[in-house]
Design a protein around this motif. Structure first.
Motif, PDB file in Angstrom:
ATOM      1  N   ALA A   1       0.839  -1.204   0.000  1.00 37.23           N
ATOM      2  CA  ALA A   1       0.000   0.000   0.000  1.00 37.23           C
ATOM      3  C   ALA A   1       0.872   1.250   0.000  1.00 37.23           C
ATOM      4  CB  ALA A   1      -0.916  -0.006   1.209  1.00 37.23           C
ATOM      5  N   THR A   2       0.523   2.204  -0.849  1.00 41.09           N
ATOM      6  CA  THR A   2       1.271   3.462  -0.932  1.00 41.09           C
ATOM      7  C   THR A   2       0.575   4.586  -0.193  1.00 41.09           C
ATOM      8  OG1 THR A   2       0.156   4.132  -2.973  1.00 41.09           O
ATOM      9  CG2 THR A   2       2.194   2.838  -3.203  1.00 41.09           C
ATOM     10  N   ASN A   3      -0.690   4.410   0.140  1.00 39.94           N
ATOM     11  CA  ASN A   3      -1.523   5.428   0.776  1.00 39.94           C
ATOM     12  C   ASN A   3      -1.638   6.686  -0.075  1.00 39.94           C
ATOM     13  OD1 ASN A   3      -2.286   3.985   3.147  1.00 39.94           O
ATOM     14  ND2 ASN A   3      -0.175   4.229   3.827  1.00 39.94           N
ATOM     15  N   ARG A   4      -1.502   6.519  -1.386  1.00 41.10           N
ATOM     16  CA  ARG A   4      -1.643   7.636  -2.313  1.00 41.10           C
ATOM     17  C   ARG A   4      -3.005   7.572  -2.994  1.00 41.10           C
ATOM     18  NH1 ARG A   4       3.627   9.520  -5.350  1.00 41.10           N
ATOM     19  NH2 ARG A   4       5.172   9.208  -3.727  1.00 41.10           N
ATOM     20  N   ALA A   5      -3.522   8.756  -3.276  1.00 43.06           N
ATOM     21  CA  ALA A   5      -4.799   8.856  -3.989  1.00 43.06           C
ATOM     22  C   ALA A   5      -4.565   8.682  -5.484  1.00 43.06           C
ATOM     23  CB  ALA A   5      -5.445  10.207  -3.716  1.00 43.06           C
ATOM     24  N   ILE A   6      -5.577   8.175  -6.139  1.00 37.57           N
ATOM     25  CA  ILE A   6      -5.515   7.970  -7.582  1.00 37.57           C
ATOM     26  C   ILE A   6      -6.822   8.472  -8.196  1.00 37.57           C
ATOM     27  CG2 ILE A   6      -6.441   5.620  -7.524  1.00 37.57           C
ATOM     28  CD1 ILE A   6      -4.372   4.916  -9.664  1.00 37.57           C
ATOM     29  N   ALA A   7      -6.706   9.042  -9.378  1.00 39.19           N
ATOM     30  CA  ALA A   7      -7.878   9.487 -10.148  1.00 39.19           C
ATOM     31  C   ALA A   7      -7.582   9.188 -11.612  1.00 39.19           C
ATOM     32  CB  ALA A   7      -8.146  10.970  -9.935  1.00 39.19           C
ATOM     33  N   LEU A   8      -8.339   8.286 -12.178  1.00 38.89           N
ATOM     34  CA  LEU A   8      -8.125   7.870 -13.558  1.00 38.89           C
ATOM     35  C   LEU A   8      -9.397   8.016 -14.375  1.00 38.89           C
ATOM     36  CD1 LEU A   8      -6.264   4.474 -13.155  1.00 38.89           C
ATOM     37  CD2 LEU A   8      -5.298   6.616 -13.961  1.00 38.89           C
ATOM     38  N   HIS A   9      -9.230   8.433 -15.601  1.00 42.44           N
ATOM     39  CA  HIS A   9     -10.344   8.408 -16.543  1.00 42.44           C
ATOM     40  C   HIS A   9     -10.229   7.127 -17.343  1.00 42.44           C
ATOM     41  CE1 HIS A   9     -12.223  12.327 -16.006  1.00 42.44           C
ATOM     42  NE2 HIS A   9     -11.026  12.694 -15.591  1.00 42.44           N
ATOM     43  N   ALA A  10     -11.343   6.497 -17.594  1.00 46.12           N
ATOM     44  CA  ALA A  10     -11.382   5.245 -18.345  1.00 46.12           C
ATOM     45  C   ALA A  10     -12.583   5.262 -19.270  1.00 46.12           C
ATOM     46  CB  ALA A  10     -11.479   4.059 -17.388  1.00 46.12           C
ATOM     47  N   VAL A  11     -12.547   4.387 -20.239  1.00 39.84           N
ATOM     48  CA  VAL A  11     -13.696   4.162 -21.107  1.00 39.84           C
ATOM     49  C   VAL A  11     -14.054   2.691 -21.003  1.00 39.84           C
ATOM     50  CG1 VAL A  11     -14.577   4.140 -23.484  1.00 39.84           C
ATOM     51  CG2 VAL A  11     -13.119   6.016 -22.706  1.00 39.84           C
ATOM     52  N   LEU A  12     -15.312   2.424 -20.698  1.00 39.48           N
ATOM     53  CA  LEU A  12     -15.822   1.058 -20.707  1.00 39.48           C
ATOM     54  C   LEU A  12     -16.443   0.831 -22.074  1.00 39.48           C
ATOM     55  CD1 LEU A  12     -17.600   1.018 -17.231  1.00 39.48           C
ATOM     56  CD2 LEU A  12     -15.307   0.191 -17.787  1.00 39.48           C
ATOM     57  N   TYR A  13     -15.920  -0.132 -22.809  1.00 43.93           N
ATOM     58  CA  TYR A  13     -16.449  -0.465 -24.126  1.00 43.93           C
ATOM     59  C   TYR A  13     -17.142  -1.813 -23.975  1.00 43.93           C
ATOM     60  CZ  TYR A  13     -16.811  -1.068 -29.147  1.00 43.93           C
ATOM     61  OH  TYR A  13     -17.289  -1.255 -30.418  1.00 43.93           O
ATOM     62  N   CYS A  14     -18.438  -1.829 -24.171  1.00 47.59           N
ATOM     63  CA  CYS A  14     -19.245  -3.000 -23.831  1.00 47.59           C
ATOM     64  C   CYS A  14     -20.048  -3.509 -25.016  1.00 47.59           C
ATOM     65  CB  CYS A  14     -20.235  -2.646 -22.723  1.00 47.59           C
ATOM     66  SG  CYS A  14     -19.526  -1.776 -21.318  1.00 47.59           S
ATOM     67  N   GLU A  15     -20.188  -4.816 -25.052  1.00 45.76           N
ATOM     68  CA  GLU A  15     -21.126  -5.448 -25.977  1.00 45.76           C
ATOM     69  C   GLU A  15     -22.258  -6.004 -25.129  1.00 45.76           C
ATOM     70  OE1 GLU A  15     -21.425  -8.955 -29.386  1.00 45.76           O
ATOM     71  OE2 GLU A  15     -19.558  -8.691 -28.270  1.00 45.76           O
ATOM     72  N   LEU A  16     -23.468  -5.700 -25.534  1.00 51.60           N
ATOM     73  CA  LEU A  16     -24.628  -6.210 -24.811  1.00 51.60           C
ATOM     74  C   LEU A  16     -24.989  -7.598 -25.333  1.00 51.60           C
ATOM     75  CD1 LEU A  16     -26.852  -2.994 -24.785  1.00 51.60           C
ATOM     76  CD2 LEU A  16     -25.078  -3.683 -23.182  1.00 51.60           C
ATOM     77  N   THR A  17     -25.725  -8.349 -24.537  1.00 47.97           N
ATOM     78  CA  THR A  17     -26.238  -9.632 -25.007  1.00 47.97           C
ATOM     79  C   THR A  17     -27.163  -9.361 -26.194  1.00 47.97           C
ATOM     80  OG1 THR A  17     -28.030  -9.475 -23.384  1.00 47.97           O
ATOM     81  CG2 THR A  17     -26.078 -10.783 -22.761  1.00 47.97           C
ATOM     82  N   PRO A  18     -27.417 -10.352 -27.041  1.00 46.31           N
ATOM     83  CA  PRO A  18     -28.273 -10.118 -28.213  1.00 46.31           C
ATOM     84  C   PRO A  18     -29.640  -9.517 -27.890  1.00 46.31           C
ATOM     85  CG  PRO A  18     -27.129 -12.189 -28.460  1.00 46.31           C
ATOM     86  CD  PRO A  18     -26.822 -11.686 -27.067  1.00 46.31           C
ATOM     87  N   ASP A  19     -30.194  -9.840 -26.725  1.00 49.38           N
ATOM     88  CA  ASP A  19     -31.486  -9.260 -26.348  1.00 49.38           C
ATOM     89  C   ASP A  19     -31.346  -7.876 -25.702  1.00 49.38           C
ATOM     90  OD1 ASP A  19     -30.520  -9.825 -23.806  1.00 49.38           O
ATOM     91  OD2 ASP A  19     -32.039 -11.341 -23.360  1.00 49.38           O
ATOM     92  N   GLY A  20     -30.104  -7.424 -25.485  1.00 48.58           N
ATOM     93  CA  GLY A  20     -29.867  -6.103 -24.908  1.00 48.58           C
ATOM     94  C   GLY A  20     -30.142  -5.996 -23.425  1.00 48.58           C
ATOM     95  N   GLU A  21     -30.326  -7.135 -22.759  1.00 48.01           N
ATOM     96  CA  GLU A  21     -30.709  -7.136 -21.349  1.00 48.01           C
ATOM     97  C   GLU A  21     -29.533  -7.109 -20.369  1.00 48.01           C
ATOM     98  OE1 GLU A  21     -33.897  -7.056 -20.083  1.00 48.01           O
ATOM     99  OE2 GLU A  21     -34.496  -6.657 -22.155  1.00 48.01           O
TER     100      GLU A  21
END
Length: 158
Positions: A96-116
């Motif tokens: 553990a470094t006890n340092r704060a982190i702030a990251l931007h990310a992109v979630l790229y997702c494929e949905l199930t065929p029914d979109g559920e």
């Protein structure tokens, strides 16, 4: 809010809520998840929850929030997020470094065929930036970075 928005909100809440079974509400049973530090694809709800549990241990205050407009065509979804937290728990080969982190990310997702449900989820973020924030790697442009590059055989850059 579209169904896709609800799914990604539930996914973010599952990470922030620290409840293993919460992923079942938004992800397919055979979900595939991958990010730069996952060590390859994690397949299934248990594997995803195990990976999330490592985050919860290392960053007990981790929070995932919406960071911009989401794009979807009904089958694919791109969702920008911001992940914050403080590194208070040990990881393999990284105490553990006890340092704060702030990251931007992109979630790229494929949905199930029914979109559920979310079927495939890939998180893209700058792992080098994360390491810099944790003090593991030197910031770009510093003498530390130059020394690291020299040791790696890349020579000195201007």
């Amino acid at each position: 809010m579209t169904d896709a928005d609800g799914l990604i909100d539930a996914f973010q809440s599952a990470f922030a809520g620290r409840v293993r079974h919460a992923f079942a509400g938004c992800c397919a049973p055979d979900v595939h998840y991958e990010d730069p530090l996952s060590g390859g694809p994690r397949e299934g709800l248990d594997a995803l929850a195990d990976h999330a549990a490592r985050l919860w241990h290392a960053f007990p205050d981790a929070f995932v929030e919406k960071a911009g407009e989401r794009l979807t065509d009904g089958r694919w979804l791109a969702a920008p997020v911001r992940v914050t937290g403080t590194h208070r728990g040990d990881l393999p080969r990284l105490p553990a470094t006890n340092r704060a982190i702030a990251l931007h990310a992109v979630l790229y997702c494929e949905l199930t065929p029914d979109g559920e449900r979310l079927w495939r989820v890939r998180a893209f973020y700058d792992a080098y930036a994360a390491a810099v924030q944790l003090g593991v790697l030197p910031r770009s442009g510093t003498i530390g970075e130059r020394a690291l590059l020299m040791m790696r055989g890349f020579g000195i850059r201007d």
